[in-house]
Write a protein that holds these residues in place. Structure first.
Motif, short mmCIF file in Angstrom:
data_model
loop_
_atom_site.label_atom_id
_atom_site.label_comp_id
_atom_site.label_asym_id
_atom_site.label_seq_id
_atom_site.Cartn_x
_atom_site.Cartn_y
_atom_site.Cartn_z
N MET A 82 -9.09 3.00 3.70
CA MET A 82 -9.14 2.00 4.75
C MET A 82 -8.04 0.84 4.27
SD MET A 82 -10.07 0.55 7.98
CE MET A 82 -11.80 1.34 8.37
N MET A 83 -8.48 0.27 3.19
CA MET A 83 -7.83 -0.75 2.61
C MET A 83 -6.31 -0.36 2.44
SD MET A 83 -9.42 -3.67 2.67
CE MET A 83 -7.78 -4.59 2.17
N MET A 84 -6.20 0.71 1.86
CA MET A 84 -4.90 1.31 1.36
C MET A 84 -3.85 1.27 2.75
SD MET A 84 -3.85 4.69 -0.63
CE MET A 84 -3.85 5.76 0.69
N VAL A 107 0.09 -0.69 6.45
CA VAL A 107 0.79 -1.46 7.64
C VAL A 107 0.79 -2.79 7.74
CG1 VAL A 107 -0.30 -1.99 10.06
CG2 VAL A 107 -0.69 0.38 8.91
N GLY A 108 0.06 -3.55 6.84
CA GLY A 108 0.04 -4.90 6.89
C GLY A 108 1.58 -5.16 6.07
N THR A 109 1.85 -4.60 4.93
CA THR A 109 3.28 -5.00 4.19
C THR A 109 4.31 -4.68 5.20
OG1 THR A 109 2.06 -4.48 2.37
CG2 THR A 109 4.21 -4.59 2.24
N TYR A 122 -4.59 -0.34 5.48
CA TYR A 122 -4.16 -1.66 5.88
C TYR A 122 -3.21 -2.39 5.05
CZ TYR A 122 -7.23 -2.95 9.48
OH TYR A 122 -8.00 -3.05 10.76
N THR A 123 -2.97 -1.98 3.84
CA THR A 123 -1.84 -2.52 3.01
C THR A 123 -0.40 -1.87 3.43
OG1 THR A 123 -3.09 -2.96 0.79
CG2 THR A 123 -0.60 -2.38 0.75
N PHE A 135 0.94 2.75 -4.28
CA PHE A 135 -0.25 3.60 -3.84
C PHE A 135 -0.26 4.78 -4.91
CE2 PHE A 135 0.77 2.59 0.67
CZ PHE A 135 -0.17 1.44 0.78
N ASN A 173 4.81 -4.27 8.34
CA ASN A 173 4.59 -5.09 9.64
C ASN A 173 5.18 -6.44 9.06
OD1 ASN A 173 3.87 -3.42 11.63
ND2 ASN A 173 1.69 -4.36 11.58
#
Lengths: 208, 208
Positions: free
Chosen positions: B150-152, B157-159, B154-155, B200, B161
DNA sequence: TTGATTAAATTAAATGTTTGTTTAACTTTG
DNA sequence: CAAAGTTAAACAAACATTTAATTTAATCAA
């Protein structure tokens, strides 16, 4: 820069409403109602809706700049300790002030907002502070030399912002719906900062 | 679902304007002017401004769901190859469609918009597809077992974006102002996807 | 190919609401 | 009693949407 109680409640209400509905979708009537003041008080104290949002940003940006500089220049702690503190403090700050940070994200996306230049200048300053810190750590042999510092900062900011801004999606997807808002916040702070610290150490620290 | 030329130019204009100014700051007059159609055509074809934005999202979401599933279920390639393709394709897609993805970010922040539930459902579906893929790779011993998937995500998508939505800040901070927009886009795609793939792999791949 | 018929497409104008800001009157405070 | 604080009301501008009139396109019998 000294605000009275009425001005503070206007600032707080505006921050909340701008964050959840956006600048344009929030009317000065909404703000006045939320802050429980007369509509005219907003023009009276802040001049206009635009000036109001600027006041909110200035207040927060100045505070963060001070925290950042103090945190990294503290020579009592090791580079790794200070780096961990940077990640932890940043994540904590974003998660603890969702309203303001949502405004920040929104403003950066929007190209036609007056505060945009203000944000850029301060982002740049903050980046230079972090870059100097990492470079110093590299010269002392603590951090690996082939790190893209810019991209690392973007991962820090991007991941944290994304977790914060979609925290209720996160909650539902992780089956954490039984948590209260403050429990969720606590969970996200520790979870996100641990994840990021692990991630960065994997590329930043020389293998022993 | 089949749109004529006039409807397509309305959709395109709306996507552009919603992205750069936000949903509420964009008037149907602006859209009509940008698309070079009469104001009434928007109500005539799409019913309302709200319905218009829904149409835009549906069009894009369906396309992405297909790409994702095809990409990961392709058994001709190794797990690592498919994972790299996932990162690369995602980054490429976000960077190549800034307008739509800015709308997406905005919609996720906003809590009072109708498309929010639509987005959540599709994010969840996409996450499940990725999770199954990683889990399969873990069972086959290719990926490390102690990864917070999940956190991966989010990283990822977040990065991506964050780089996309602040790409002009990025450009100025990296002294890349001499690049054209499409050169910058190319630079950001390769730079971001390489950074993320390295990041990753550092936590995902068992040390040889 | 004509001309009539009908539905779809398109338009300018009007609708009623909401917007940010100002005004002018009133109250509180120093 | 003057300055600051506060208010309800008024303001014009902008808003999304609707209306009613007009044009375009398609269908089809003669």
């Amino acid at each position: 820069m000294e605000y009275n109680q009425k001005q503070l409640s206007i600032l707080e209400a505006a921050e909340k409403l701008f964050a959840s509905h956006g600048f344009h979708a929030t009317s000065v009537r909404d703000i006045a109602h939320e802050a429980d003041v007369n509509i005219a008080m907003i023009s009276y104290y802040f001049g206009s809706k635009e000036k109001l949002i600027e006041a909110i940003f200035l207040k927060r940006i100045i505070a963060w700049k001070m925290t950042l500089t103090e945190m990294l220049s503290n020579n009592g702690r090791s580079y790794v300790e200070r780096f961990d503190a940077l990640v932890e403090t940043y994540v904590n700050r974003v998660m603890s002030n969702p309203c303001f940070n949502l405004m920040m994200i929104r403003a950066q996306i929007q190209e036609d907002i007056a505060v945009n230049e203000l944000i850029h200048e301060n982002k740049k300053e903050a980046y230079e502070v972090i870059k100097s810190f990492i470079n110093e750590g590299q010269e002392n042999g603590v951090f690996s030399g082939d790190v893209d510092i810019m991209m690392m900062v973007y991962t820090l900011v991007g991941t944290t912002n994304h977790v914060m801004s979609t925290r209720h999606h996160f909650q539902r997807m992780s089956n954490l719906e039984h948590l209260t808002d403050s429990q969720l916040q606590e969970y996200l702070i520790s979870h996100t900062s641990n994840h990021l610290k692990n991630l960065f150490k994997a590329i930043l620290i020389h293998e022993a």
